[in-house]
Design a protein around this motif. Structure first.
Motif, PDB file in Angstrom:
ATOM      1  N   THR A  25       0.819  -1.232  -0.133  1.00 54.86           N
ATOM      2  CA  THR A  25       0.022   0.002  -0.015  1.00 54.86           C
ATOM      3  C   THR A  25       0.782   1.210  -0.057  1.00 54.86           C
ATOM      4  O   THR A  25       0.522   2.225  -0.697  1.00 54.86           O
ATOM      5  CB  THR A  25      -1.029   0.011   1.326  1.00 54.86           C
ATOM      6  OG1 THR A  25      -1.833  -1.160   1.105  1.00 54.86           O
ATOM      7  CG2 THR A  25      -1.730   1.281   1.398  1.00 54.86           C
ATOM      8  N   ALA A  26       1.841   1.280   0.902  1.00 53.11           N
ATOM      9  CA  ALA A  26       2.526   2.452   0.818  1.00 53.11           C
ATOM     10  C   ALA A  26       3.530   2.677  -0.360  1.00 53.11           C
ATOM     11  O   ALA A  26       3.660   3.814  -0.990  1.00 53.11           O
ATOM     12  CB  ALA A  26       3.767   2.303   1.987  1.00 53.11           C
ATOM     13  N   GLN A  27       3.811   1.551  -1.063  1.00 53.13           N
ATOM     14  CA  GLN A  27       4.711   1.710  -2.313  1.00 53.13           C
ATOM     15  C   GLN A  27       3.841   2.206  -3.486  1.00 53.13           C
ATOM     16  O   GLN A  27       4.339   3.074  -4.264  1.00 53.13           O
ATOM     17  CB  GLN A  27       5.275   0.327  -2.749  1.00 53.13           C
ATOM     18  CG  GLN A  27       6.627  -0.049  -1.808  1.00 53.13           C
ATOM     19  CD  GLN A  27       6.859  -1.452  -2.090  1.00 53.13           C
ATOM     20  OE1 GLN A  27       6.186  -2.213  -2.413  1.00 53.13           O
ATOM     21  NE2 GLN A  27       8.291  -1.756  -1.662  1.00 53.13           N
ATOM     22  N   LEU A  28       2.604   1.840  -3.376  1.00 51.22           N
ATOM     23  CA  LEU A  28       1.557   2.277  -4.533  1.00 51.22           C
ATOM     24  C   LEU A  28       1.471   3.837  -4.137  1.00 51.22           C
ATOM     25  O   LEU A  28       1.231   4.466  -5.009  1.00 51.22           O
ATOM     26  CB  LEU A  28       0.271   1.410  -4.305  1.00 51.22           C
ATOM     27  CG  LEU A  28       0.193   0.250  -4.776  1.00 51.22           C
ATOM     28  CD1 LEU A  28      -0.905  -0.707  -4.573  1.00 51.22           C
ATOM     29  CD2 LEU A  28       0.404   0.267  -6.558  1.00 51.22           C
ATOM     30  N   LYS A  29       1.200   4.107  -2.828  1.00 45.46           N
ATOM     31  CA  LYS A  29       1.093   5.532  -2.500  1.00 45.46           C
ATOM     32  C   LYS A  29       2.036   6.446  -3.096  1.00 45.46           C
ATOM     33  O   LYS A  29       1.695   7.374  -3.734  1.00 45.46           O
ATOM     34  CB  LYS A  29       0.725   5.630  -1.127  1.00 45.46           C
ATOM     35  CG  LYS A  29       0.396   7.093  -0.740  1.00 45.46           C
ATOM     36  CD  LYS A  29      -0.011   7.152   0.832  1.00 45.46           C
ATOM     37  CE  LYS A  29      -0.527   8.585   1.319  1.00 45.46           C
ATOM     38  NZ  LYS A  29      -0.944   8.607   2.695  1.00 45.46           N
TER      39      LYS A  29
END
Length: 356
Positions: A25-29
């Motif tokens: 999720t953090a990498q996509l953000k």
């Protein structure tokens, strides 16, 4: 589009690089995709999927073996460990801060190490991931978290952090009930040159599985296998490096006196003996303190026997299976030096030589 404008979710497509297909999720953000947008892509009929909490795969089809492993590591390693203290250094070109301190262990790790007795990692229903004991995560779906207070340094195989063989073996054995499978895995670890029996037994002892029925007989066979392999290496060292042929596997005794001990090789004219140290941690139901007492007593008896032989003028060369495996030429030089130095020593006391 402005050069500084973050890409939308539509700009993220399947690539040949697994690190770009499996993201948290953090990498996509960081790539401009919000959690809501990611969730929308994972709805029924969508173009993405979410195999584990907080982990997304950017295509709808079945996961490849590497995608399953990366998903497991990203789940166990979150939140991203950039700048976190205590994360071990990783080889250049392989570091992925999203993995944190997590590493593949158990049967999946053995498969990555090339074990023929381990099923292919892609076929396993469960992937074991080793994490620090204080990680606040739970096992979920196909990921089983294995917690440890002291984690080994991982070995990086094709960009994947993997537990060393001995640790992976112990973690695999914890979940195995079949004695035949346990025996095959332990035997392959030694015959394949992955690690020495003493290291394996030490890890099995740490995992508290040495008294399990499916392990006891396998460990006995493992120690016998390790002893035979070490003897083969000793024979090969003597013959390959042109050392004089010794008397093999003999007992030394004073005439009319006490037994001085058994040695693996003995050169009577030079009074030089070679002794293989194949001692291993005791595999018994004794508690740790009693087991340590046994180990210390065994070492004291060995040291006393060696000192007695040295007082009688017998030079004892102490070799370990690891030295014979990794530095055989150096060990041959040590033995040759001891044989050559015999001419400068006082003659040794007469000892009787008996077959073992």
């Amino acid at each position: 589009m402005n050069q500084n404008t973050p890409p939308s979710s539509c700009d993220l497509r399947i690539t040949s690089e697994v690190r770009q297909r499996v993201l948290t999720t953090a990498q996509l953000k960081d790539r401009g995709v919000s959690p809501a947008q990611a969730a929308e892509r994972c709805r029924t009929g969508g173009s993405w999927q979410q195999p584990l909490p907080g982990v997304f795969v950017l295509h709808p089809g079945p996961l490849s073996g590497r995608e399953r492993l990366r998903s497991a590591l990203l789940y166990a390693g979150r939140p991203p460990a950039s700048g976190r203290r205590g994360v071990p250094a990783q080889p250049a070109g392989t570091e992925d801060p999203g993995y944190g301190e997590a590493m593949i262990t158990g049967l999946a790790a053995l498969a990555l190490h090339g074990f023929a007795a381990a099923p292919p990692a892609v076929s396993l229903d469960r992937v074991d991931v080793l994490v620090p004991r204080n990680r606040r995560l739970r096992s979920v779906r196909y990921v089983r978290l294995v917690r440890g207070s002291r984690l080994p340094r991982p070995e990086w195989l094709d960009g994947t952090p993997v537990a060393p063989v001995a640790r992976a073996l112990a973690d695999a054995v914890v979940g195995l009930a079949d004695a035949h499978t346990v025996r095959r895995l332990l035997t392959e670890a030694v015959r394949g040159g992955h690690c020495e029996p003493a290291v394996v037994v030490g890890e099995l002892n740490r995992a508290k599985v040495l008294d399990r029925p499916q392990v006891v007989n396998a460990v006995d066979s493992l120690l016998a296998e390790g002893r035979a392999l070490a003897e083969e290496r000793l024979y090969d060292m003597v013959r390959t490096h042109g050392l004089p042929e010794p008397l093999w596997n003999v007992d030394l005794r004073l005439p009319g006196g006490p037994h001085l001990g058994a040695v693996d090789a003995y050169w009577p004219e030079e009074a030089v003996a070679v002794e293989l140290d194949t001692r291993s941690p005791r595999h018994s139901r004794l508690d740790d303190d009693r087991r340590q007492e046994e180990h210390e007593a065994e070492w004291s008896a060995y040291a006393a026997r060696r000192e007695h032989l040295e007082r009688l003028g017998v030079t004892v060369v102490h070799l370990t299976p690891r030295k014979l495996r990794d530095t055989r030429e150096q060990q041959a030089a040590v033995v040759r030096t001891a044989l050559m130095a015999a001419a400068d020593r006082e003659p040794a006391a007469y000892v009787m030589i008996l077959p073992r």
